[in-house]
Design a protein around this motif. Structure first.
Motif, short mmCIF file in Angstrom:
data_model
loop_
_atom_site.label_atom_id
_atom_site.label_comp_id
_atom_site.label_asym_id
_atom_site.label_seq_id
_atom_site.Cartn_x
_atom_site.Cartn_y
_atom_site.Cartn_z
N LEU A 116 -13.23 15.74 1.11
CA LEU A 116 -13.12 14.72 -0.11
C LEU A 116 -14.29 14.87 -0.80
N GLN A 117 -15.46 15.30 -0.38
CA GLN A 117 -16.80 15.39 -1.37
C GLN A 117 -16.36 16.78 -2.54
N ARG A 118 -15.38 17.50 -2.22
CA ARG A 118 -15.40 18.30 -3.21
C ARG A 118 -14.77 17.74 -4.57
N PRO A 124 0.92 -1.37 0.09
CA PRO A 124 -0.03 -0.03 -0.05
C PRO A 124 1.05 1.01 -0.06
N LEU A 125 0.32 2.35 -0.52
CA LEU A 125 0.90 3.87 -0.39
C LEU A 125 0.05 4.61 0.60
N LEU A 126 0.50 5.06 1.41
CA LEU A 126 0.25 5.88 2.54
C LEU A 126 0.38 7.24 2.39
N ILE A 127 -0.87 8.21 2.22
CA ILE A 127 -0.78 9.33 2.00
C ILE A 127 -1.09 10.18 3.42
N ASP A 128 -0.01 10.51 4.22
CA ASP A 128 -0.37 11.58 5.31
C ASP A 128 -0.70 12.88 5.22
N GLU A 129 -1.37 13.54 6.01
CA GLU A 129 -1.83 15.01 5.79
C GLU A 129 -2.65 15.17 4.58
N ALA A 130 -3.34 14.20 3.99
CA ALA A 130 -4.07 14.16 2.94
C ALA A 130 -4.97 15.26 2.85
N ASP A 131 -5.58 15.86 3.83
CA ASP A 131 -6.19 17.09 3.92
C ASP A 131 -5.57 18.20 2.97
N LYS A 132 -4.19 18.37 2.97
CA LYS A 132 -3.44 19.07 2.22
C LYS A 132 -3.54 19.13 0.71
N ALA A 133 -3.77 17.78 0.42
CA ALA A 133 -3.81 17.33 -0.97
C ALA A 133 -5.32 18.03 -1.68
N VAL A 134 -6.29 18.00 -0.69
CA VAL A 134 -7.52 18.54 -1.14
C VAL A 134 -7.58 20.00 -1.13
N ASP A 135 -6.96 20.68 0.28
CA ASP A 135 -6.94 21.99 0.08
C ASP A 135 -6.06 22.77 -1.18
N LYS A 136 -5.24 21.97 -1.62
CA LYS A 136 -4.22 22.71 -2.67
C LYS A 136 -4.56 22.13 -4.19
N GLY A 137 -5.78 21.30 -4.03
CA GLY A 137 -6.12 21.17 -5.48
C GLY A 137 -5.45 20.03 -6.23
N PHE A 138 -4.65 19.38 -5.46
CA PHE A 138 -4.13 18.06 -6.11
C PHE A 138 -4.33 16.77 -5.63
N ILE A 139 -5.71 16.61 -5.16
CA ILE A 139 -6.06 15.17 -4.66
C ILE A 139 -6.16 14.50 -5.96
#
Length: 249
Positions: A152-154, A111-126
């Motif tokens: 993530l609903q965004r 598996p690949l773990l993405i910690d602080e994934a909130d920032k990927a949403v906030d910065k637009g690269f999720i």
């Protein structure tokens, strides 16, 4: 005995949030091929999410990246490639993403773990994380704060590909007892009532519990006491700023 010299006596595996992270990973790894492989592990700061991720990283040989405040798409892809063993990845985001996909697409990749994934949403690269998952089918666990599911609903396409949602829980008394067995030297004594008091003062946060155990051990050393029940309430770290003292007239 200085707490700086003290080594934990065991593993964090039995903590309930660690066990929950392991179950989530197993669910993603063992899913049928027609199901998506994104998982979300979210909760309040200090609940031990990163502890759980590091344990999973070691247990399952998983890759783990922690998104920083200044990261961009390029930073993320470079970090993933470095975890994949590419020493100094250079190129455009599309080219580096292709390289990452080629390496992650091998059968039964950990598996690949993405910690602080909130920032990927906030910065637009999720979406780039979703793209990697769809192209490789590698299990990916997004780890973040309590609002990560709503964020993530965004990104409807990413949200719809989450197979399992797991919320980290505050430590209960059993977790606190385990942490005490791990971090308190054997010559010190404490009661269940002390641990429950410590747990409540720490808000059930694993990080604060370990800090307060350290403070209690150090307090016992300084005061020559082996009874941690005498540790005063005022000494607990609660996360609240200290009260402002009154100025002399």
């Amino acid at each position: 005995m200085s707490t700086r010299d003290f080594k934990p006596k065991g593993s964090l595996a039995p903590l309930k949030n660690v066990a929950s992270m392991l179950r989530l990973a197993e669910r993603l790894i063992e899913r049928p091929p027609h199901l998506p492989g994104l998982g979300v592990f979210n909760g309040f700061s200090g609940y031990g999410k990163t502890f759980a991720a590091i344990y999973l990283q070691n247990k399952k040989n998983a890759l783990r990246v922690e998104i920083g405040d200044s990261w961009t798409r390029l930073t993320l892809i470079r970090a993933i490639l470095k975890e994949l063993g590419v020493h100094d990845p250079k190129g455009t985001v599309p080219r580096l993403t292709e390289m990452a996909i080629e390496r992650l697409a091998v059968p039964d990749h950990p598996p690949l773990l993405i910690d602080e994934a909130d920032k990927a949403v906030d910065k637009g690269f999720i979406e780039i994380i979703r793209e990697i998952h769809e192209a490789t089918q590698v299990p990916i666990i997004l780890i973040g704060e309590e609002e990560l599911p709503s964020k993530l609903q965004r990104s409807e396409r990413t949200h719809n590909r989450v197979l399992e949602w797991v919320a980290a829980q505050p430590c209960d008394l059993e977790d606190t007892q385990l942490l005490a067995r791990l971090f308190v030297p054997d010559m010190l004594r404490y009661s269940e009532a002390f641990l429950e008091r410590l747990r409540q003062k720490s808000g059930g946060r694993a990080r604060r519990i370990t800090v307060n155990l350290e403070k209690a051990v150090e307090w016992g050393r300084v005061h020559g006491s082996t009874e941690l029940d005498a540790f005063p309430d005022i000494e607990f770290y609660t996360g609240e700023p200290p009260a402002r003292g009154r100025r002399a007239a």
